[in-house]
Enzyme design. Sequence first.
Site, PDB file in Angstrom:
ATOM      1  N   HIS A  42       0.880  -1.209  -0.132  1.00 59.36           N
ATOM      2  CA  HIS A  42       0.013  -0.267   0.074  1.00 59.36           C
ATOM      3  C   HIS A  42       0.735   1.457  -0.032  1.00 59.36           C
ATOM      4  O   HIS A  42       0.936   1.872  -0.965  1.00 59.36           O
ATOM      5  CB  HIS A  42      -0.872   0.051   1.256  1.00 59.36           C
TER       6      HIS A  42
HETATM    7  O1  RIB Z   1      -5.118   0.150   4.470  1.00 59.73           O
HETATM    8  C1  RIB Z   1      -3.881   0.057   4.243  1.00 59.73           C
HETATM    9  C2  RIB Z   1      -3.225   1.043   5.222  1.00 59.73           C
HETATM   10  O2  RIB Z   1      -3.520   1.007   6.455  1.00 59.73           O
HETATM   11  C3  RIB Z   1      -1.569   1.238   4.881  1.00 59.73           C
HETATM   12  O3  RIB Z   1      -1.317   2.458   5.277  1.00 59.73           O
HETATM   13  C4  RIB Z   1      -1.290   0.196   6.156  1.00 59.73           C
HETATM   14  O4  RIB Z   1       0.005   0.918   6.790  1.00 59.73           O
HETATM   15  C5  RIB Z   1      -2.300   0.514   7.488  1.00 59.73           C
HETATM   16  O5  RIB Z   1      -1.973   1.747   8.040  1.00 59.73           O
END
Ligand code: RIB
Length: 312
Positions: free
Chosen positions: A242
Amino acid sequence: MRKQALIIDCDPGVDDAVGLQLALAAPELEVLAITTVGGNVPVAKTSRNARIVRQVAGREDVPVFAGAARPLVRAPAGAGEFHGAEGLGDIRPFEPDAPLDGDDAVEAIIDIVRSRPAGSVAAAVMGPMTNLALAIRKAPDIAGRLGPVAVMGGARAEGGNITASAEFNVWADPDAAAEVFHSGAKVVAFGLDATHQVRATEERIARIEAIGGAAAAMAASTLRFSQRIEREIVGWDAAPLHDPCTVAWLMRPELFRLRPCRIEVETGSDLTRGHTAVEFRVDAAEAPHLWAVAADGEGVFDLIAETLKAAA
Ligand code: RIB
Ligand code: CA
């Protein structure tokens, strides 16, 4: 080479750690500061973890400022099951050599943005948007002074990862997200629609493991942890990556396809809390934000591997 000045706001977090390693190794980026927020784990741990990552990257020249311990309105929520109780997966935390550079991330964001020419400082937001929302509340002028605000957050076509309809960062502090989306800041949102196209496959993890050096080893370890946890909890063979998407876009925008849009955040009900309603039926010239609809997963991992290898 013209360097893009950047503030990274994050809640490390295993994918935040990969995003930080990428940014701190990138010759085209000038990381002016790392600011931390409570999110995956409490802010004391995200702040320590950010200091650990910068030490491993050999970048103790970059200041770390601790920020909000809790969302604007909601109770703090964590995601320790996906990041480990300490936030860095299997990496055993230690007390970093260099101390925290301050505990007022909001003030640091305001000062840095005001100290540079308008539009010259970008932001990569990898956690709940609480710090940015508080900074804009305190100094509304920075919304227009900021360069692109690359945010990992939200979900449209993919559905949610913390609830049926919401992605964790926006769900954790939906009120902050709503304020940022309405602030006048130009957000480039990397929601699950894009990040689910960037998968840490076995081959890609092995490539990073083979690089050598502490930074690549840390990135590989956190990717391995995510691989194991996603297989155990979600049943996916390859975990989505992500947060590094925000940094990868700043470095290689051609790796992503964006669409002009308007974004509204649901804050009214528990069932739909943090849902991002992304509307593409806008006048492209007037659209306040951009939404990533496609990502080149292989290209993102090529970039991570090449950048970490060159810096090793
Ligand atoms: O949904 C993904 C996000 O949530 C990313 O930033 C991960 O680190 C969590 O914080
Ligand atoms: Ca994060």
